[in-house]
Design an enzyme around this catalytic site. Structure first.
Site, short mmCIF file in Angstrom:
data_model
loop_
_atom_site.label_atom_id
_atom_site.label_comp_id
_atom_site.label_asym_id
_atom_site.label_seq_id
_atom_site.Cartn_x
_atom_site.Cartn_y
_atom_site.Cartn_z
NE ARG A 11 -0.87 0.11 4.93
CZ ARG A 11 -1.36 0.73 5.99
NH1 ARG A 11 -2.46 1.44 5.87
NH2 ARG A 11 -0.79 0.62 7.17
CD GLU A 57 -16.41 2.92 3.55
OE1 GLU A 57 -17.61 2.97 3.89
OE2 GLU A 57 -15.48 3.17 4.35
NE ARG A 166 -2.72 -2.81 9.91
CZ ARG A 166 -2.76 -3.26 11.17
NH1 ARG A 166 -2.72 -4.55 11.43
NH2 ARG A 166 -2.87 -2.41 12.16
#
Lengths: 329, 290
Positions: A11, A57, A166
């Site tokens: 990410r 979202e 992550r």
């Protein structure tokens, strides 16, 4: 001999590459949902090419569709769990149906959220996304691959789902170029084909191949980073001479990489497939990413054990035991 | 912006358009599949005001970048949209006859294959977020385009509407205009009886929108309001259009049963006769419905 890069978070690799691309391409716009991925400096440098929409979202996907329909290329940011479930209807109807070039950058894929628990795990996202016509679905295996995907996405006409992680994960050691839609052949073997996607599963395949070689089993390893469109050509070529294919992924056993490989093989070239994946249960213990992968058997040890069980050969000595296998089922 | 009133001649022309839209809708609802007549008749004057006067759109260039964009978020009123698109020159009026027949591109909910349709809608609660995207894109591009979104009042029960309402106000999208077709009825009964809807105007104001209310069947009032946005600088605009479901036909107006109708030949003839003899000019049935 090339040097393997240090572990890095996919990410973060995506974020850093996007921030550079924003400066070069005015079409691009980064839509955020309060993810905390972007620093104040990133946001300041991006100017009006960065918008934080708050924790919303559906609105994220709908607005991205509207922007894309007007010629923009939005990179939308949320966790994989929310992109693929809460916001899925907007992804399907507003983005995939009109085939708009929205890039859905979904962090915390698979079990990457670790101890944050099942509300933050994304174990059905690949299934949901790869069934959508027009969607391209990619799981980069490391930071370098992620950067390549971000670059290549600029020339991709339709929508794209990218599952990211992550924390820092190991780099894959390969000279094969990362090209969306083309599987990477990481190792050639003769007895079994191991197919993985994502950082830890691909690493597990590579490590399992090494374990297997020590007990006389020769394994091919494919990094099937793109689930849609699936590189059936490479899959069929790699599996033509073997009696066993093993898939490894961070996903429930249904619908993900294992499902995609089974679908392709059963129609084109029926071959036995064993799926190493998250058992069909919600995580029932706390633990970090690597702990959970090991606990639920998404590992090199279990992959090697599964191959040996299927081929009826002696298994290498690993921490994976028959008792652990029984506990999972 | 300053509100401007249509001239009497223009008003007369718009009312005639609205009548033709209702006639087309009746014709389509007399086809093999029927259609969402009630919600199309409640929205007829809003559609007529937008396409007939307010919006900058060009049927010869339906994808011109500088156009205003309209989203029928209450996508079930597709027959109403097809009718106004045909009246505006986006598709041949004769094509409306294909609605409800196999092979037609005119489906029960609109799709982008139809010229002038900006988004496939039908699942409620999607249009406002799309409108936000259109409006933000125009602002970023320095275009004067506006985005118009027509929602049903029952649709406001969808949570995604309020995500977009927050987003639009936060971004100060003054080029976004939403209309609520407040016909006060949904599929199974009065909206107020099914879900707490009021105080509707205060809700939207509290979300940071500029809000007005109007007779949703008075096309002149609609043009004055929708043609004068933004009403407050830096705020998106929301018009609550007080309407009557099925308005224009006495035996359907204000009736839940008007929601989806397949007109028999006899009823089709009656509807056409009523529309010809008594065109709608204002909210005739508002009091009964409320």
């Amino acid at each position: 001999m090339t040097t393997i890069p240090a572990p890095a978070a996919t990410r973060h690799a995506y974020r850093d590459r996007l921030m550079r691309l924003l400066q070069q391409d005015p079409r691009l716009i980064c839509l955020d949902t309060d993810t905390g991925l972007f620093s104040p400096d990133d946001i300041s440098a991006a100017g009006d090419q960065y918008v934080n929409l708050g924790i919303a979202e559906h609105n994220l996907m709908g607005m991205a569709a509207g922007l894309a329909a007007c010629g923009r290329m939005p990179f939308v940011n949320t966790m994989a769990a929310f992109a693929s479930a809460r916001a899925l209807e907007a992804v399907e109807l507003d983005i995939a149906y009109p085939a708009l070039p929205v890039r859905i950058m979904a962090t915390h894929g698979g079990l990457a959220a670790g101890h944050l628990g099942p509300t933050h795990h994304a174990l059905a996202d690949l299934s949901a996304m790869r069934t959508l016509p027009t969607m391209t679905v990619v799981v980069p295996a490391d930071a370098a691959a992620t950067e390549a995907v971000v670059e290549q996405s600029l020339d991709l006409p339709g929508p794209l789902y990218v599952r990211l992680g992550r924390k820092a994960t190991p780099a894959i050691d390969t000279d094969e170029p990362m090209i969306i839609g083309r599987a990477q052949l990481l190792r050639r073997g003769t007895d079994v084909v191991l197919v993985g996607c994502g950082p830890y599963p691909v690493a597990a395949c590579v490590e399992a191949a090494q374990l297997l070689s020590e007990c006389g089993v020769s394994a091919t390893v494919l990094n099937m980073h793109t689930l849609r469109p699936l590189d059936t050509e490479t899959l069929l070529a790699a599996t033509a001479q073997v009696s066993l294919v093993v898939t490894v992924e961070e996903h429930w056993r249904s619908g993900g990489l294992g499902g995609a490989v089974c679908e392709a093989l059963c129609e084109e070239q029926p071959t036995r497939v064993v799926r190493i994946a998250m058992p069909e249960k919600f995580a029932d213990i706390a633990g970090g990413h690597e702990y959970l992968l090991d606990h639920y058997g998404i590992s090199a040890a279990r992959t090697a054990a599964a191959v040996c069980a299927a081929l009826d050969t002696d298994a290498p000595h690993t921490p994976w035991t028959d008792e652990k296998e029984r506990e999972l089922s | 912006m300053t509100a401007t009133s249509p001239t009497p001649a223009r008003l007369s022309a718009l009312r005639a358009t609205a009548t033709r839209v209702r006639e087309h809708v009746a014709d389509m609802c007399a086809g093999p599949e029927g259609g969402h007549l009630g919600g199309s008749y409640s929205a007829t004057e809003v559609l007529t005001a937008l396409y007939g006067d307010v919006m900058t759109v060009d049927p010869a260039r339906p994808t011109a970048p500088e156009r205003d964009r309209f989203v029928l978020s209450k996508g079930h009123a597709a027959v109403g949209l097809y009718a106004i698109l045909a009246e505006s020159g986006f598709l041949p009026v004769e094509e409306l006859r294909e609605y409800g027949h196999p092979g037609s591109r005119l489906m029960g909910h609109p799709v982008r294959a139809v010229p002038g349709v900006e988004a496939a809608t039908g699942s409620l609660g999607h249009g406002l977020a799309l409108g936000c995207g259109f409006a933000l894109a125009a602002r970023l591009d320095g275009r004067s385009s506006k985005a118009f979104v027509l929602m049903g009042d029952g649709e406001l029960q969808e949570g995604s509407v309020w995500e977009a309402a927050i987003g639009a106000a936060s971004l100060g999208l003054e080029n976004l205009v939403a209309v609520v077709d407040r016909n006060s009825l949904q599929l199974t009964g009065p909206t107020n009886g099914i879900a707490a809807m009021e105080p509707l105007a205060e809700r939207w104001r509290s979300f940071g929108w500029a809000v007005r209310e109007a007779d949703g069947h008075d096309v002149g009032e609609l043009v004055r309001n929708l043609g004068s946005t933004p009403w407050e600088p830096g705020r998106p605009s929301l018009l609550i259009a007080h309407t009557v479901k099925g308005n224009g036909v006495p035996f359907l107006a204000g009736q839940v049963a008007s929601h989806y109708v397949t007109l028999t030949e006899r009823k089709h003839t009656r509807v056409r006769a009523v529309l010809r003899d008594a065109p709608v000019s204002h909210n005739t049935g508002k009091d009964e419905v409320r």
